[in-house]
Design an enzyme around this catalytic site. Structure first.
Site, PDB file in Angstrom:
ATOM      1  N   ASP A  16       0.690  -1.247  -0.039  1.00 57.91           N
ATOM      2  CA  ASP A  16      -0.055  -0.137   0.074  1.00 57.91           C
ATOM      3  C   ASP A  16       0.794   1.563  -0.026  1.00 57.91           C
ATOM      4  OD1 ASP A  16      -2.456  -1.080  -0.185  1.00 57.91           O
ATOM      5  OD2 ASP A  16      -2.513  -1.365   1.976  1.00 57.91           O
ATOM      6  N   ARG A  96       1.549   2.059  16.291  1.00 59.66           N
ATOM      7  CA  ARG A  96       1.195   3.251  15.574  1.00 59.66           C
ATOM      8  C   ARG A  96       1.535   4.483  16.013  1.00 59.66           C
ATOM      9  NH1 ARG A  96       2.105   0.072  11.805  1.00 59.66           N
ATOM     10  NH2 ARG A  96       0.463  -1.050  10.702  1.00 59.66           N
ATOM     11  N   ASP A 125      -5.890   1.048  12.557  1.00 60.16           N
ATOM     12  CA  ASP A 125      -4.757   1.798  12.327  1.00 60.16           C
ATOM     13  C   ASP A 125      -4.950   2.901  11.793  1.00 60.16           C
ATOM     14  OD1 ASP A 125      -3.069  -0.171  13.253  1.00 60.16           O
ATOM     15  OD2 ASP A 125      -2.616  -1.338  11.073  1.00 60.16           O
ATOM     16  N   SER A 176      -1.569  -9.781   4.672  1.00 60.56           N
ATOM     17  CA  SER A 176      -1.265  -8.423   5.220  1.00 60.56           C
ATOM     18  C   SER A 176      -0.421  -8.720   6.443  1.00 60.56           C
ATOM     19  CB  SER A 176      -2.193  -7.775   5.311  1.00 60.56           C
ATOM     20  OG  SER A 176      -1.937  -6.351   6.049  1.00 60.56           O
TER      21      SER A 176
HETATM   22  N1  ARG Z   1      -5.874  -6.500  14.284  1.00 60.03           N
HETATM   23  C1  ARG Z   1      -4.592  -5.676  14.717  1.00 60.03           C
HETATM   24  C2  ARG Z   1      -4.910  -4.343  15.332  1.00 60.03           C
HETATM   25  O1  ARG Z   1      -5.981  -3.670  14.946  1.00 60.03           O
HETATM   26  C3  ARG Z   1      -3.525  -6.015  13.782  1.00 60.03           C
HETATM   27  C4  ARG Z   1      -3.580  -5.039  12.558  1.00 60.03           C
HETATM   28  C5  ARG Z   1      -2.364  -5.379  11.642  1.00 60.03           C
HETATM   29  N2  ARG Z   1      -2.339  -4.368  10.856  1.00 60.03           N
HETATM   30  C6  ARG Z   1      -1.826  -4.630   9.545  1.00 60.03           C
HETATM   31  N3  ARG Z   1      -1.778  -3.388   8.817  1.00 60.03           N
HETATM   32  N4  ARG Z   1      -1.829  -5.884   8.818  1.00 60.03           N
HETATM   33  O2  ARG Z   1      -3.927  -3.774  16.078  1.00 60.03           O
END
Ligand code: ARG
Length: 414
Positions: A16, A96, A125, A176
């Site tokens: 991305d 993040r 995120d 991902s």
């Molecule tokens: N579901 C988890 C969270 O919200 C992991 C997210 C992983 N992000 C990703 N871009 N693959 O923290």
């Protein structure tokens, strides 16, 4: 000609954000500056930095924030016993805000008006990035290309291939993945069917419990004021300790989590994680708390842990509320010092020993042997007062009404 605005893009080198470089330049006519914040998930930082320049970035930065991540984000989460929905150690959620912090700092330094990140409009995120930027750089504009372009994952891959953007994902393995030392998150592909067992090839840090060695491995974790400071008697910094423990616990099949998670945006998602070190450390930490905190403290701390986990998950890291909770949590940790012995065996982490200079466990009180100093006759008076409310209630309310009912039913029979 008007000066072009600058945008700082959080760049991972993944699908991305690689596509986003060109997309930002085309759609917004901005100069794209990329920033790779390495919190421990990146192996080829220099490669990623160069890749961004090749894809059209005017400048490309990389920062090593590994130690900062452990010290300022993971450590507080350990002290808090933070586990979202009792399962997820929050690796991504903790990372993040730190990335957002560096993004804002770089934007200020480079005179950029805008920051950008690669999150989609369906996940958590985006919330964590956006809210952290609101808190740290409220004057900055935020663009999230993947949230705007509305392409499917396959569409993004097609776009990348059309524009000759090299991407690390193939259509037949469309996962991902997000990783840092506190854990690895795997999403997409066949995992989107919650009935489908995760295929073995998605795992990178953990052995399958059934393939792990039959012989258990024992470890000893030393804690000071709630933080892990030594492994098997050797003092080491947090990052080294976590890295080592990921290997040790991972080879014993520990750390796999398969969870249907409640996202902040309302979606339930199937998340698979690998978090060997996090699982062992959190379990050991809690075991030490059980030994060094009273039941009143434990009960309240559990509520705080829940609040803290939700807050971190929901993107509110840079809030006064988090600072207030940290103050309580830090105070709660002042006697959480000692050692935990754990047996790692085929997917299980079993706590088998604990000791602390501040232990509240008293052998003399607990034992049934002759050293016993507990006066059992004290129990009688204690129980009498403890149960008094129930006794009075029975006499004045429940027993009375029961008696009345009985009397009534007898009358109706005659
Ligand atoms: N579901 C988890 C969270 O919200 C992991 C997210 C992983 N992000 C990703 N871009 N693959 O923290």
């Amino acid at each position: 000609m008007a000066k072009r605005e600058k945008v700082v893009l959080a760049y991972s080198g993944g699908l991305d954000t690689s596509v986003a470089i060109q997309w930002l330049a085309d759609k917004y006519h901005m100069d794209v500056i990329t920033l790779c914040v390495n919190i421990g998930g990146v192996t080829d930082v220099e490669g990623i930095r160069k890749k961004a320049l090749k894809l059209g970035a005017v400048k490309s930065f990389a920062v090593d924030a590994k130690e900062e991540f452990i010290k300022d984000y993971v450590f507080p989460a350990i002290k808090a016993d933070a586990l979202y929905e009792g399962q997820y150690p929050l690796a991504t959620a903790l990372g993040r805000p730190l990335m957002a912090k560096w993004l804002v700092e770089t934007a200020h330094k480079e005179g950029a008006t805008t920051v950008a990140h690669g999150s989609t409009g369906k996940g958590n995120d985006q919330v964590r990035f956006d809210v952290s930027v609101f808190a740290l750089g409220p004057e900055l504009k935020i663009v999230a290309p993947a949230r705007e372009w509305g392409m499917t994952r396959e569409g993004t891959i097609d776009y990348a291939q059309k524009h000759k953007i090299p991407v690390p994902v193939k259509k037949d393995k469309p996962y991902s993945i997000d990783e840092n030392p506190w854990g690895r998150a795997i999403e997409c592909g066949v995992l989107e069917d919650p009935w489908c067992e995760p295929p073995e090839d998605i795992y990178a840090w953990t052995k399958s419990p059934s393939d792990a060695p039959a012989k258990p491995e024992y470890i000893e974790l030393g804690f000071e004021k709630g933080l892990p400071v030594s492994l098997n008697g050797k003092r080491m910094d947090g990052l080294t300790l976590i890295d080592k423990l990921n290997v040790i616990a991972g080879r014993n099949g520990i750390g796999r989590i398969d969870h249907i998670e409640s996202r902040l945006v309302g979606i339930k998602s199937r998340e698979v994680y690998e978090a060997p070190a996090a699982q062992v450390i959190l379990k050991a930490h809690l075991a030490l708390e059980y030994m060094t905190m009273t039941r009143h403290q434990l009960r309240f701390k559990e509520l705080v842990a829940r609040e803290y986990s939700d807050l971190v998950y929901n993107g509110l890291w840079f809030s006064a509320h988090r600072e207030d909770l940290d103050a309580y949590i830090n105070s709660s940790q002042r006697f959480v010092t000692g050692s935990i012995r754990a047996k790692l065996s085929r997917g299980n982490c079993i706590i088998v020993g604990r000791k602390s200079p501040y232990s509240l466990y008293s052998y003399k009180l607990a034992t049934y042997d002759k050293e016993d100093v507990f006066d059992q006759s004290d129990a009688v008076g204690f129980i009498r007062l403890w149960g008094l409310p129930l006794k009075i209630q029975a006499q004045e309310q429940t027993a009375k009404t029961a008696k009345a009912k009985l009397a009534k039913s007898k009358r109706s029979i005659t």
